[in-house]
Design a protein around this motif. Structure first.
Motif, PDB file in Angstrom:
ATOM      1  N   LEU A   1       0.837  -1.420  -0.045  1.00 29.67           N
ATOM      2  CA  LEU A   1      -0.089   0.013  -0.193  1.00 29.67           C
ATOM      3  C   LEU A   1       0.436   0.596   0.004  1.00 29.67           C
ATOM      4  CD1 LEU A   1      -2.485  -1.143   2.744  1.00 29.67           C
ATOM      5  CD2 LEU A   1      -3.113  -1.312  -0.086  1.00 29.67           C
ATOM      6  N   MET A   2       1.699   1.122   0.059  1.00 31.95           N
ATOM      7  CA  MET A   2       2.719   2.557   1.076  1.00 31.95           C
ATOM      8  C   MET A   2       3.820   2.440   0.110  1.00 31.95           C
ATOM      9  SD  MET A   2       2.181   2.302   5.091  1.00 31.95           S
ATOM     10  CE  MET A   2       1.180   1.571   5.019  1.00 31.95           C
ATOM     11  N   GLU A   3       4.800   1.631   0.681  1.00 28.37           N
ATOM     12  CA  GLU A   3       6.447   2.068   0.390  1.00 28.37           C
ATOM     13  C   GLU A   3       6.605   1.785  -1.294  1.00 28.37           C
ATOM     14  OE1 GLU A   3       8.625  -0.557   3.942  1.00 28.37           O
ATOM     15  OE2 GLU A   3       7.249  -1.161   4.513  1.00 28.37           O
ATOM     16  N   ARG A   4       7.572   2.543  -1.259  1.00 30.89           N
ATOM     17  CA  ARG A   4       8.382   2.337  -3.046  1.00 30.89           C
ATOM     18  C   ARG A   4       9.496   3.388  -2.192  1.00 30.89           C
ATOM     19  NH1 ARG A   4       5.434   5.044  -8.286  1.00 30.89           N
ATOM     20  NH2 ARG A   4       7.455   4.427  -9.275  1.00 30.89           N
ATOM     21  N   ARG A   5      10.188   3.061  -3.113  1.00 34.90           N
ATOM     22  CA  ARG A   5      11.655   4.112  -3.298  1.00 34.90           C
ATOM     23  C   ARG A   5      11.638   4.604  -4.694  1.00 34.90           C
ATOM     24  NH1 ARG A   5      17.456   1.319  -4.634  1.00 34.90           N
ATOM     25  NH2 ARG A   5      16.149   1.358  -6.342  1.00 34.90           N
ATOM     26  N   LEU A   6      11.372   5.494  -4.507  1.00 33.15           N
ATOM     27  CA  LEU A   6      11.144   6.647  -5.648  1.00 33.15           C
ATOM     28  C   LEU A   6      12.630   7.050  -6.392  1.00 33.15           C
ATOM     29  CD1 LEU A   6       8.977   9.570  -4.874  1.00 33.15           C
ATOM     30  CD2 LEU A   6       8.732   8.102  -5.865  1.00 33.15           C
ATOM     31  N   GLU A   7      13.039   7.090  -7.779  1.00 30.07           N
ATOM     32  CA  GLU A   7      14.471   7.362  -8.139  1.00 30.07           C
ATOM     33  C   GLU A   7      13.675   7.770  -9.218  1.00 30.07           C
ATOM     34  OE1 GLU A   7      13.575   3.544  -9.183  1.00 30.07           O
ATOM     35  OE2 GLU A   7      14.164   3.552  -6.685  1.00 30.07           O
ATOM     36  N   ASP A   8      14.581   9.542  -9.013  1.00 30.16           N
ATOM     37  CA  ASP A   8      14.842  10.448 -10.142  1.00 30.16           C
ATOM     38  C   ASP A   8      16.147  10.297 -11.253  1.00 30.16           C
ATOM     39  OD1 ASP A   8      15.511  12.794 -11.845  1.00 30.16           O
ATOM     40  OD2 ASP A   8      15.303  13.971 -10.544  1.00 30.16           O
ATOM     41  N   PRO A   9      14.564   9.812 -12.620  1.00 29.94           N
ATOM     42  CA  PRO A   9      15.677   8.954 -13.998  1.00 29.94           C
ATOM     43  C   PRO A   9      16.493   9.711 -14.829  1.00 29.94           C
ATOM     44  CG  PRO A   9      13.125   9.239 -14.428  1.00 29.94           C
ATOM     45  CD  PRO A   9      13.645   9.785 -12.654  1.00 29.94           C
ATOM     46  N   ARG A  10      16.132  11.253 -14.267  1.00 26.39           N
ATOM     47  CA  ARG A  10      17.045  12.191 -14.580  1.00 26.39           C
ATOM     48  C   ARG A  10      18.322  12.424 -14.384  1.00 26.39           C
ATOM     49  NH1 ARG A  10      12.478  16.274 -14.574  1.00 26.39           N
ATOM     50  NH2 ARG A  10      12.739  14.795 -12.498  1.00 26.39           N
ATOM     51  N   ARG A  11      18.098  12.121 -13.069  1.00 25.39           N
ATOM     52  CA  ARG A  11      19.476  12.720 -12.037  1.00 25.39           C
ATOM     53  C   ARG A  11      20.664  11.217 -11.723  1.00 25.39           C
ATOM     54  NH1 ARG A  11      19.746  17.041  -8.302  1.00 25.39           N
ATOM     55  NH2 ARG A  11      17.119  15.932  -7.300  1.00 25.39           N
ATOM     56  N   GLY A  12      19.523  10.561 -11.655  1.00 25.76           N
ATOM     57  CA  GLY A  12      19.823   9.049 -11.361  1.00 25.76           C
ATOM     58  C   GLY A  12      20.171   9.102  -9.501  1.00 25.76           C
ATOM     59  N   ILE A  13      18.839   9.768  -9.016  1.00 25.00           N
ATOM     60  CA  ILE A  13      19.714   9.628  -7.656  1.00 25.00           C
ATOM     61  C   ILE A  13      18.031   8.797  -6.765  1.00 25.00           C
ATOM     62  CG2 ILE A  13      21.004  11.607  -7.831  1.00 25.00           C
ATOM     63  CD1 ILE A  13      19.117  13.458  -5.931  1.00 25.00           C
ATOM     64  N   VAL A  14      18.212   8.589  -5.871  1.00 25.20           N
ATOM     65  CA  VAL A  14      16.723   7.965  -4.649  1.00 25.20           C
ATOM     66  C   VAL A  14      16.510   9.368  -3.969  1.00 25.20           C
ATOM     67  CG1 VAL A  14      16.257   6.840  -3.532  1.00 25.20           C
ATOM     68  CG2 VAL A  14      18.069   6.256  -4.944  1.00 25.20           C
ATOM     69  N   VAL A  15      15.056   9.397  -4.282  1.00 26.60           N
ATOM     70  CA  VAL A  15      14.545  10.846  -4.098  1.00 26.60           C
ATOM     71  C   VAL A  15      13.840  10.946  -2.329  1.00 26.60           C
ATOM     72  CG1 VAL A  15      14.560  12.347  -6.221  1.00 26.60           C
ATOM     73  CG2 VAL A  15      12.722  11.337  -4.761  1.00 26.60           C
ATOM     74  N   ASN A  16      13.777   9.869  -1.941  1.00 27.77           N
ATOM     75  CA  ASN A  16      13.386   9.904  -0.952  1.00 27.77           C
ATOM     76  C   ASN A  16      14.172   9.063   0.464  1.00 27.77           C
ATOM     77  OD1 ASN A  16      12.770   7.747  -2.193  1.00 27.77           O
ATOM     78  ND2 ASN A  16      10.073   7.424  -0.986  1.00 27.77           N
ATOM     79  N   PRO A  17      14.912   8.802   0.819  1.00 26.39           N
ATOM     80  CA  PRO A  17      16.343   8.183   1.622  1.00 26.39           C
ATOM     81  C   PRO A  17      16.143   8.347   2.655  1.00 26.39           C
ATOM     82  CG  PRO A  17      17.301  10.058   0.655  1.00 26.39           C
ATOM     83  CD  PRO A  17      15.908   9.699   0.485  1.00 26.39           C
ATOM     84  N   SER A  18      14.636   8.413   3.465  1.00 25.71           N
ATOM     85  CA  SER A  18      13.844   9.595   4.563  1.00 25.71           C
ATOM     86  C   SER A  18      13.577   8.464   5.492  1.00 25.71           C
ATOM     87  CB  SER A  18      14.057  11.179   4.668  1.00 25.71           C
ATOM     88  OG  SER A  18      13.350  10.885   4.836  1.00 25.71           O
ATOM     89  N   LEU A  19      13.111   8.598   6.449  1.00 25.83           N
ATOM     90  CA  LEU A  19      11.845   7.944   6.962  1.00 25.83           C
ATOM     91  C   LEU A  19      10.404   8.654   6.864  1.00 25.83           C
ATOM     92  CD1 LEU A  19      12.452   6.073   9.985  1.00 25.83           C
ATOM     93  CD2 LEU A  19      11.968   5.317   8.214  1.00 25.83           C
ATOM     94  N   GLU A  20      10.977  10.540   6.799  1.00 28.04           N
ATOM     95  CA  GLU A  20       9.658  11.333   6.561  1.00 28.04           C
ATOM     96  C   GLU A  20       9.268  11.619   5.211  1.00 28.04           C
ATOM     97  OE1 GLU A  20       9.407  13.832   8.428  1.00 28.04           O
ATOM     98  OE2 GLU A  20       7.393  14.709   6.955  1.00 28.04           O
ATOM     99  N   THR A  21       9.762  10.826   4.458  1.00 31.34           N
ATOM    100  CA  THR A  21       9.388  11.040   2.599  1.00 31.34           C
ATOM    101  C   THR A  21       9.551   9.413   2.275  1.00 31.34           C
ATOM    102  OG1 THR A  21      12.251  10.276   2.093  1.00 31.34           O
ATOM    103  CG2 THR A  21      10.246  12.521   1.715  1.00 31.34           C
TER     104      THR A  21
END
Ligand code: FES
Ligand code: FES
Lengths: 176, 780
Positions: free
Chosen positions: B674-694
């Motif tokens: 239902l909720m968990e997902r690591r989000l990657e920015d394909p243009r910059r090649g980085i993970v954008v939510n590596p914290s427990l806030e996001t």
């Protein structure tokens, strides 16, 4: 927190980064006074863990998002990673180490053991203190009250259903 | 006389041949008939180390404090792919309080990740990869020093999407190419084409699952300290002996000079199965500075570099007869393993093994990308694969107008479809029956009609699970009888929070005839523990438990032998009960310690080893889960109202702690659904939510009513305790059951996880638009 993606300021010299010198601090924790020397930027959590050797409060994130560092400040649960030790001087701080008295577990602790309201136990000190603060204020909480009280304490092991059971059992046990 | 034999051991869905050395007598298995005699086994038992865990006395790796200890922090690469052009640590080194900076400039070249990289590499293949280690008197000084390290990077072309990474001109993560081993892992049985020709109905679908992060509450970390020429490491690990071997090899040390300790750890879930770079860095830093060094990851680093469940794109095609018998399954998976992989990932396990089907072909493509490396995550591949397979089974049931549960029963595997061996036990049918009863499966259409009101739709879904969990050799234990009549159990296993210490105490006390209070279990220390495998793959109890029982039985028979001579009671008239010798002729009791009043410090040491797994049978665990959900068509909110879980994992040693494991697995599965997902920015090649806030993990407010039960079915052929593992099973069918229930509520299927509001709304909207254009009829 390491800011991985920030551009490093390579022009800064070592001297530019030095903050104010360490200062002497004094904290009231579990009814005792502790004096120590630390930089003003030291958080309450780091002061407890590094300067006072009280490692019961855990560092899960260091930025106010997990609740593992929960302690009681004047009886209210706070994220100790979000407070500076300097600003906690003169206040009463209670940590998990201060809960059991004379070798006897506090009723909330007892209930956590009996109902297995934990697995790894890393979030547990924070959960217990949040529940204790709730019961101190509201001895007959509803299930909703219990959930709200620990909604800021993450448990990756998923002990939640047992935490609710333990809180209910503790409420029954505590003297009114 | 030790006897060497060859046996097959399963770990995380893969089979390995191992040689094992058999020692001691065969134990008579604890079958179902034994249950009534048990005093402790099978009874709810609060954890023996509960008091430590609730008082703050439990010392985690994070909590280790040693005199003169320094702190280490790691500088990480901000680019998804780059080469270091220039690295200057001199300013950082000059900062007062800094004791050492380690980097490619001054550290030994230590191969890492099967030689794909080095401890400090100058080519960096994901944002978050290690560049340097700063060691200082205080953590805060480390952070200052990190800012003073100057690095010039040459950014390189990168790729984070695994499908793009397979394209011919994609940037290369490694010189050898982006496909691990240069080819997919292929499995085939029967004749796929013939199977589809025989099918009356065929269903097909493509499913996407997200990458998720373990987010153990205790981040990865180690403390290293040299005691003379012995390296002592405290590590938050699921495998102390593995860390010992890895560190010894990295530093060229003999095994007896490396001691690894892990008493308490704040979660692992598969991400702590091996030593980390931080472990070796801490050891090197401790050597260079002559002081203990603690290196811990922070939450960001944890989420960039400490492992993840790979994302998948899975295409499935199922064929079946009119009667609902599967004739063919084809399953292709593309898995994003990130920058490094020690072994191939796979999502096809359930497809190969869950149902009887003569013609099956699976292909698993493990693809390198410029993202953090994957690692095992609670039932790796099975969570992802079960989601897709069970969705297709439901589609098949719908096409055939069959009850989804009935379809599964028609394809029930009576023997293992891969090996054709019978199972030792299989409680899946019982789990289906009990689960259906608990959720009121037969009444679901009525409930749906009654409760679907306004914008709310009710749906029901179910899913099955198969997993290994047999455990196996090698695993050893010792049981020491102390002169005061207490006993110490010694093994080299670890309690990662599952309650191992308590279960082993129950087993030892039961086998010895001692009270539980007189048992102390020592584990998590390579120096005095005997070898035990890693605590992963749901294998700890079924591996170590039988060894502990064997050691306890050995100690007990030595004790009875000696006791009979000291007390002058014939051996066969003497038994042990509750820590006392009992003379069965007159019922006279004498505490165990009485014989030591004469024998003084005579010490009994019982030895035990885990025996082999059965050769002609398969050992598996099974389960079924049923979900009831409410979906709001207006907001897209999916609310799980109830989750029923019934699992079969052999005998239950501790019903209290097993319930904790079931809840835990289900709740992690709900996060995935239902909720968990690591989000990657394909243009910059980085993970954008590596914290427990996001990155959202479930809180207590997200937990529905959960009804979790075990089919308590002792499996005496599996091992002499009749136990199997349970750590992973409850996460496996959770998302699948939820997704099936959501499809039932909506009347169409969403092929991608997680089922967030955003996704559900988007799908609802696109269907409305299709309908507006006059399409969308029967668009499931
Ligand atoms: S460490 Fe303070 S909230 Fe996470
Ligand atoms: S018990 Fe492990 S995080 Fe809560």
């Amino acid at each position: 927190m390491v800011k991985v993606f920030e551009k490093r300021e390579s022009t800064l010299g070592a001297a530019d980064l030095a903050g104010p010198d360490p200062v002497s601090l004094s904290l009231r924790v579990n009814g005792q006074t502790f004096s120590f020397v630390a930089e003003p930027r030291r958080t309450l959590l780091d002061a407890l863990r590094y300067d006072l050797g009280l490692t019961g409060a855990k560092k899960g994130c260091d930025e106010g998002t997990c609740g593992a560092c929960t302690v009681l400040l004047n009886g209210k649960p706070v994220y100790s990673c979000l407070l500076l030790a300097v600003e906690c001087q003169g206040h009463e701080i209670e940590t998990i180490e201060g809960l059991a008295k004379g070798g006897k577990l506090h009723p909330v602790q007892e209930a956590f053991v009996e109902h297995d309201a934990l697995q790894c136990g890393f979030c547990t000190p924070g959960q217990i203190l949040s529940i204790k603060a709730l019961l101190d204020e509201n001895p007959e909480p509803t299930e909703e009250d219990i959930k709200r009280a620990v909604s800021g304490n993450l448990c990756r092991c998923g002990a939640y259903p047992h935490i609710v059971e333990a809180a209910r059992a503790a409420a029954k046990k505590l003297p009114r | 006389m030790p006897k060497v034999i060859k046996t097959e051991v399963e770990f995380e869905g893969r089979f390995y041949e191992e040689y094992i050395v058999l020692e001691g007598e065969d134990l008579s298995p604890w079958g179902p008939d034994r249950d009534r005699d048990f005093r402790l086994v099978g009874k709810p038992q609060p954890r023996v180390d509960g008091p430590e865990r609730v008082t703050g006395a439990a010392k985690f790796t994070h909590d280790v404090r040693l005199p003169g200890m320094l702190y280490g922090r790691i500088l990480r690469c901000p680019h998804p792919h780059a080469r270091i052009q220039r690295l200057d640590t001199s300013k950082a080194e000059k900062l007062s309080g800094v004791r050492l900076v380690l980097s490619a400039e001054n550290a030994p070249e230590i191969p890492w990740r099967m030689g794909l990289t080095k401890l400090f590499d100058r080519t960096l293949r994901y944002a978050g990869e290690e560049v340097a280690l700063v060691v200082a008197d205080e953590e805060e000084i480390c952070y200052d020093a990190l800012e003073l390290i100057e690095v010039e990077y040459k950014p390189l072309p990168f790729v984070v999407d695994p499908e793009k990474a397979l394209e011919p001109n994609a940037p290369k993560v490694h010189e050898s190419g982006n496909l691990l081993n240069g080819a997919p892992e292929v499995y085939e049985r029967g004749d796929l084409q013939k199977g589809f020709e025989e099918a009356d109905v065929v269903v097909e679908g493509t499913f996407r699952t997200q990458s998720v992060l373990h987010n153990c509450m205790e981040t990865h970390g180690s403390v290293a300290h040299w005691e003379g020429d012995t390296l002592v490491i405290w590590d938050s690990t699921q495998h102390i002996f593995g860390v010992r071997a890895q560190v010894a090899q990295a530093l060229g040390l003999p095994l007896h000079r490396v001691r690894v300790i892990k008493q308490y750890m704040g979660g692992g879930f598969g991400s702590k199965n091996a030593a980390g770079k931080y472990t070796v860095m801490a050891a090197l830093a401790a050597q260079r500075t002559g002081r203990p060094v603690q290196v811990l990851l922070d939450r960001f680093e944890e989420n960039l570099a400490a492992g993840n469940r790979p994302s998948t794109v899975q295409t499935l095609k199922l064929g079946a007869t009119r009667e609902g018998r599967l004739t063919a399954i084809y399953h292709k998976s593309i898995l994003n393993v990130g920058a490094y992989a020690a072994w191939p990932a796979s999502a096809s396990g359930p497809t190969k093994r869950l149902y009887e089907c003569p013609n099956v072909k699976t292909e698993d493509y493990s693809v390198f990308t410029n993202l953090g490396p994957f690692s095992a995550f609670r039932a790796p591949g099975y969570v992802e694969g079960t989601f897709a397979l069970e969705a297709m089974m439901d589609e098949l049931a719908r096409k055939l107008s069959l009850d989804p549960l009935e379809l599964r029963l028609r394809n029930y595997a009576e023997v293992d479809p891969i090996t054709n061996k019978p199972y030792t036990t299989k409680g899946l049918r019982a789990a289906y029956e009990r689960g259906a009863q608990l959720i009121d499966w037969e009444e679901r259409e009525r409930v749906k009609k009654e409760r679907s009101r306004g914008t709310k739709r009710i749906g029901f879904g179910m899913a099955s699970q198969i997993w290994g969990g047999s455990g196996g050799p090698p695993a050893y234990a010792l049981v020491k009888i102390n002169p005061d009549g207490t006993a110490t159990v010694i093994t080299g296993t670890q309690d990662i929070g599952t309650g191992t210490r308590t279960a082993l105490a129950q087993i030892a006390a039961e086998a010895l005839g001692f009270p539980l209070e007189s048992i102390r279990v020592e584990l998590g220390d390579t120096q005095w523990g005997v070898y035990s495998p890693l605590s992963a793959g749901s294998m700890t109890l079924a591996s170590v438990g039988p060894a502990v029982r064997a050691a306890a039985e050995d100690a007990r028979s030595q004790l009875l032998e000696v006791g009979s001579q000291v007390l002058e009671i014939p051996r066969d008239a003497l038994t042990l009960e509750n820590g006392e010798f009992v003379d069965s002729r007159d019922g006279k009791r004498s505490p165990v310690r009485t014989i030591f009043e004469k024998l003084l410090n005579y010490t009994i040491v019982g030895q035990g080893a885990r025996g082999p797994n059965p050769e002609d049978k398969n050992v598996n665990t099974f389960g079924a889960q049923f979900a009831q959900v409410e979906v709001d068509l207006e907001t897209g909110t999916v609310k799980v109202e109830r989750m029923v879980a019934v699992h079969e994992s052999g005998r239950v040693i501790n019903p209290l702690t097993i319930r904790s494991q079931l809840y835990g697995g289900i709740i992690q599965g709900l996060g995935y659904a239902l909720m968990e997902r690591r989000l990657e920015d394909p243009r910059r090649g980085i993970v954008v939510n590596p914290s427990l806030e996001t990155y959202k993990v479930p809180t207590i407010e997200d937990v529905p009513e959960i009804v979790a039960e075990m089919v308590d079915l002792p499996d005496p052929e599996a091992n002499p305790l009749g136990v199997k593992g349970v750590g992973e099973p409850p996460i496996i069918p959770t998302a699948a059951a939820v997704a099936n229930a959501v499809a039932d509520a909506l009347g169409f299927r969403i092929h991608e996880l997680p089922l967030t509001r955003d996704r559900v709304l988007t799908e609802l909207l696109s269907r409305d638009q299709d309908r507006g254009r006059g399409r969308g009829e029967g668009d499931r």
